[in-house]
Every structure is written in C-alpha cells, then in structure tokens.
Write a protein that holds these residues in place. Structure first.
Motif, PDB file in Angstrom:
ATOM      1  N   GLU A  35       0.828  -1.178   0.088  1.00 54.64           N
ATOM      2  CA  GLU A  35       0.102   0.031   0.004  1.00 54.64           C
ATOM      3  C   GLU A  35       0.882   1.337  -0.048  1.00 54.64           C
ATOM      4  OE1 GLU A  35      -2.881   1.729   3.264  1.00 54.64           O
ATOM      5  OE2 GLU A  35      -3.771  -0.042   2.024  1.00 54.64           O
ATOM      6  N   GLN A  36       0.509   2.001  -1.030  1.00 61.21           N
ATOM      7  CA  GLN A  36       1.459   3.404  -0.939  1.00 61.21           C
ATOM      8  C   GLN A  36       0.470   4.376  -1.556  1.00 61.21           C
ATOM      9  OE1 GLN A  36       4.307   1.962  -3.574  1.00 61.21           O
ATOM     10  NE2 GLN A  36       3.094   2.754  -5.665  1.00 61.21           N
ATOM     11  N   LYS A  37       0.683   5.760  -1.257  1.00 62.07           N
ATOM     12  CA  LYS A  37       0.297   7.118  -1.701  1.00 62.07           C
ATOM     13  C   LYS A  37       0.149   7.083  -3.291  1.00 62.07           C
ATOM     14  CE  LYS A  37       0.385  10.507   1.139  1.00 62.07           C
ATOM     15  NZ  LYS A  37       0.644  11.617   1.801  1.00 62.07           N
TER      16      LYS A  37
ATOM     17  N   THR B 183      -5.858  -1.750  -6.148  1.00 61.51           N
ATOM     18  CA  THR B 183      -6.858  -0.786  -5.429  1.00 61.51           C
ATOM     19  C   THR B 183      -7.064   0.341  -6.490  1.00 61.51           C
ATOM     20  OG1 THR B 183      -6.338  -1.769  -3.686  1.00 61.51           O
ATOM     21  CG2 THR B 183      -7.390   0.538  -3.433  1.00 61.51           C
TER      22      THR B 183
ATOM     23  N   THR C 196      -4.950   9.140  -2.559  1.00 62.44           N
ATOM     24  CA  THR C 196      -5.598   7.961  -1.611  1.00 62.44           C
ATOM     25  C   THR C 196      -4.451   7.060  -1.351  1.00 62.44           C
ATOM     26  OG1 THR C 196      -7.239   6.280  -1.458  1.00 62.44           O
ATOM     27  CG2 THR C 196      -6.487   6.613  -3.641  1.00 62.44           C
ATOM     28  N   ARG C 197      -4.559   6.023  -0.700  1.00 60.91           N
ATOM     29  CA  ARG C 197      -3.649   4.890  -0.523  1.00 60.91           C
ATOM     30  C   ARG C 197      -4.043   3.553  -0.831  1.00 60.91           C
ATOM     31  NH1 ARG C 197       0.337   6.646   2.999  1.00 60.91           N
ATOM     32  NH2 ARG C 197      -0.150   8.823   4.143  1.00 60.91           N
ATOM     33  N   GLY C 198      -3.207   2.608  -1.413  1.00 61.32           N
ATOM     34  CA  GLY C 198      -3.810   1.321  -1.700  1.00 61.32           C
ATOM     35  C   GLY C 198      -2.595   0.805  -2.704  1.00 61.32           C
ATOM     36  N   ASP C 199      -2.846  -0.551  -2.978  1.00 59.53           N
ATOM     37  CA  ASP C 199      -1.637  -1.183  -3.795  1.00 59.53           C
ATOM     38  C   ASP C 199      -2.349  -0.937  -5.391  1.00 59.53           C
ATOM     39  OD1 ASP C 199      -4.155  -2.581  -4.418  1.00 59.53           O
ATOM     40  OD2 ASP C 199      -3.406  -4.474  -2.981  1.00 59.53           O
TER      41      ASP C 199
END
Length: 166
Positions: A2-4, A58, A52-55
């Motif tokens: 997960e990253q920005k 996502t 947002t954050r996610g892989d």
C-alpha cells in the motif's frame, strides 16, 4: 504494497459531481487522504486531484469506477509518472516577542512567510510538497501550534502529458 497515489479526474462542472465521486470512494471502502477541486483550463470543466492509499490493484479499481460516472470525462494516475505536486498550509503558532526571531529563522529555509502577526501568535504560510509542509509543522510544534489549515494536494503531470478533453 500500500502506497500513496495521486489521481487527476476531469469532470463536468455540475452540482453533485463531487458528492458522487466521494460517495463512490466511500461505498467501495476507499479512503480519501485529500481532495482538491477547481476550475480547469476549459470553461465548464473542473479538475479533481484525489490522493488515496492502496496497492496497484486498488488504484486500478478506483480508476475503473471513476470512468463509470457520467460526468467524468478523463482519469489519469498522476503518481504513475512524473508530476509536480504542491500543498498550502497556514499555521498559527504561539509566539512571544522573544521567540519570533527563532521562528523566523526556522521558517526561512522552507521559503515560508509570516502572513499575520498577533500579540501572542504568528500565522505562517508555507507551500510545497506534503513532506516539506510536514517537516515545517514538526519543527514548529515545540512553540505551540494553535491552529492549522491545509489545502490538500494539487498536482499536474510534468512534460507534454495532459489531462485535457480531446
């Protein structure tokens, strides 16, 4: 991992579009770290910058969902390429006559400025990437931050790439 991620969304400037975009994110369980909306280069269109954050999966799902919304014209994953991003913060910090010069010395390397002086406080304005804003806030904390207002990130791709209606 997960990253920005920063996503630019070109939309029709219509009532309710922001609500539909935010609702879509919430209904799918995606959190919004920041969202900025303003006029674009073309009359009648607005640009939303969503952080947002996610892989990667996502983010791909979020972008597919945005494309399904009727007032969304284009979607671009800005952080997948080169981009320029900035944020503005106004920070009201406690300041006595004795600490004002110290505070001025702290904000100077950040190219921040004092935009208001009160009897027991200063208002500092800083612009830059989120990490720069975070760093200045951290340095000002020992003086006592009385109030903080941040705009959220606005961003644009570098170079020839654009998110314009074609």
């Amino acid at each position: 991992m997960e990253q920005k991620h920063t996503i630019s969304v070109l939309v029709n400037d219509q009532p309710g579009v922001l609500t539909r975009v935010a609702s879509l994110m919430g209904q799918r369980g995606f959190n919004i770290d920041s969202i900025t909306v303003g006029q674009s280069e073309e009359p009648g269109l607005s640009r939303m910058i969503i952080v947002t954050r996610g892989d990667d999966n996502t983010i791909e799902q979020i972008m597919k969902q945005f494309h399904k919304l009727i007032d969304v014209l284009k979607v671009q994953h800005l952080s997948s390429g080169q981009m320029v991003s900035r944020e503005l913060a106004l920070i009201k910090v406690e300041a006595t006559p004795g600490t004002r010069s110290e505070i001025k010395g702290i904000i100077e390397p950040f190219r921040a400025s004092i935009v208001d002086v009160g009897p027991v406080s200063l208002v500092v304005q800083v612009t830059g990437d989120s990490e720069k804003v975070d760093a200045l806030i951290e340095l000002l904390m020992p003086y006592g931050i009385k109030e903080l207002s941040r705009t959220g990130v606005t961003a644009i791709s570098r170079g020839a790439a654009t998110l314009a209606r074609v």
